[in-house]
Design a protein around this motif. Sequence first.
Motif, short mmCIF file in Angstrom:
data_model
loop_
_atom_site.label_atom_id
_atom_site.label_comp_id
_atom_site.label_asym_id
_atom_site.label_seq_id
_atom_site.Cartn_x
_atom_site.Cartn_y
_atom_site.Cartn_z
N GLU A 8 -47.48 71.79 32.38
CA GLU A 8 -46.05 71.52 32.18
C GLU A 8 -45.81 70.87 30.82
N GLY A 9 -46.71 69.99 30.41
CA GLY A 9 -46.59 69.35 29.11
C GLY A 9 -46.78 70.33 27.97
N ASP A 10 -47.73 71.23 28.14
CA ASP A 10 -47.97 72.26 27.13
C ASP A 10 -46.73 73.14 26.98
N ASP A 11 -46.14 73.51 28.10
CA ASP A 11 -44.93 74.34 28.07
C ASP A 11 -43.77 73.58 27.42
N ALA A 12 -43.61 72.30 27.78
CA ALA A 12 -42.53 71.49 27.20
C ALA A 12 -42.70 71.34 25.69
N LEU A 13 -43.94 71.13 25.25
CA LEU A 13 -44.22 71.02 23.82
C LEU A 13 -43.84 72.32 23.11
N THR A 14 -44.27 73.43 23.64
CA THR A 14 -43.97 74.72 23.01
C THR A 14 -42.47 74.95 22.93
N ARG A 15 -41.77 74.71 24.04
CA ARG A 15 -40.32 74.93 24.05
C ARG A 15 -39.60 74.00 23.08
N ARG A 16 -40.05 72.75 22.96
CA ARG A 16 -39.38 71.80 22.06
C ARG A 16 -39.63 72.15 20.60
N VAL A 17 -40.82 72.61 20.28
CA VAL A 17 -41.11 73.05 18.91
C VAL A 17 -40.25 74.27 18.58
N GLU A 18 -40.17 75.21 19.51
CA GLU A 18 -39.35 76.41 19.28
C GLU A 18 -37.89 76.04 19.01
N THR A 19 -37.30 75.24 19.88
CA THR A 19 -35.88 74.89 19.71
C THR A 19 -35.68 73.99 18.50
N GLY A 20 -36.64 73.12 18.22
CA GLY A 20 -36.52 72.24 17.06
C GLY A 20 -36.53 72.99 15.75
N ILE A 21 -37.23 74.11 15.71
CA ILE A 21 -37.26 74.94 14.51
C ILE A 21 -35.99 75.77 14.41
N GLU A 22 -35.57 76.34 15.53
CA GLU A 22 -34.43 77.27 15.54
C GLU A 22 -33.09 76.59 15.32
N GLU A 23 -32.89 75.44 15.94
CA GLU A 23 -31.56 74.83 16.00
C GLU A 23 -31.44 73.65 15.04
N TYR A 24 -30.42 73.69 14.21
CA TYR A 24 -30.14 72.55 13.33
C TYR A 24 -29.48 71.45 14.16
N VAL A 25 -29.98 70.24 14.03
CA VAL A 25 -29.38 69.09 14.70
C VAL A 25 -28.91 68.13 13.62
N HIS A 26 -27.62 67.83 13.61
CA HIS A 26 -27.10 66.89 12.63
C HIS A 26 -27.53 65.48 13.03
N GLU A 27 -28.25 64.83 12.13
CA GLU A 27 -28.70 63.47 12.37
C GLU A 27 -27.85 62.53 11.53
N TYR A 28 -27.93 61.27 11.81
CA TYR A 28 -27.08 60.29 11.16
C TYR A 28 -27.91 59.22 10.45
N PRO A 29 -28.53 59.59 9.33
CA PRO A 29 -29.32 58.60 8.60
C PRO A 29 -28.41 57.59 7.88
N LEU A 30 -28.96 56.45 7.55
CA LEU A 30 -28.22 55.37 6.92
C LEU A 30 -27.80 55.69 5.49
N PHE A 31 -28.65 56.33 4.71
CA PHE A 31 -28.37 56.48 3.29
C PHE A 31 -27.04 57.17 2.98
N PRO A 32 -26.69 58.28 3.61
CA PRO A 32 -25.38 58.88 3.30
C PRO A 32 -24.21 57.95 3.62
N VAL A 33 -24.38 57.10 4.63
CA VAL A 33 -23.31 56.15 4.97
C VAL A 33 -23.13 55.13 3.86
N VAL A 34 -24.23 54.51 3.42
CA VAL A 34 -24.11 53.49 2.37
C VAL A 34 -23.75 54.14 1.04
N LEU A 35 -24.18 55.36 0.82
CA LEU A 35 -23.80 56.09 -0.39
C LEU A 35 -22.28 56.31 -0.41
N SER A 36 -21.71 56.63 0.74
CA SER A 36 -20.26 56.82 0.84
C SER A 36 -19.48 55.54 0.60
#
Length: 191
Positions: free
Chosen positions: A81-109
């Motif tokens: 189950e862990g092997d399957d979860a790892l594979t699926r998470r790597v696949e979706t992590g590569i395919e799908e862009y996730v907007h993250e909220y790092p600090l630098f763009p905030v302080v830059l603004s």
Amino acid sequence: MAAELTPLAISVLALLKEEPMHAYEMYQLLVKRHTHWLVKVRPGSLYHTVERLARLNYVRATGTERAGNRPERTTYELTPEGDDALTRRVETGIEEYVHEYPLFPVVLSEAHNLDAEDAVLRFRSRIVDLERWVTEIDGALAGAQERQVPEVYWMGGDYLRTQLISERDWLATTIERIESKDLPWQPRNNP
């Protein structure tokens, strides 16, 4: 369920895909491989992550050992189950862009709250820090190449290096624009 995997959980499952090991061994290997540049790795959070993965049935304990005066160490292995979860998470992590909220763009603004000279000074300081990181990563990547580690295993480090260089170059251009008045800097309003 694979979407529940944090970056640290992904790293733990990937290590256990290589071979069973105990949490302290995982920690040492993640630091040795410089994974701590990509994933926030702390012993406490690592142990918590392993426990969470065990509750999800993604890893299972295979035994406990004690060496001398050291504390007991439980060895874990990856489950199917862990092997399957790892594979699926790597696949979706590569395919799908996730907007993250790092600090630098905030302080830059909000950099306009600083005087132009102060902002430039701080941008220059950040460039020095970025160059230090690039140098460290270059050393690690060169070491991997010398050990003939296949590039596919250190692509994450190369990606991080590219991001740092891009940010450094953008900051250098921004400094030039501020100093040439091509980027007008509004003085901060003092209350």
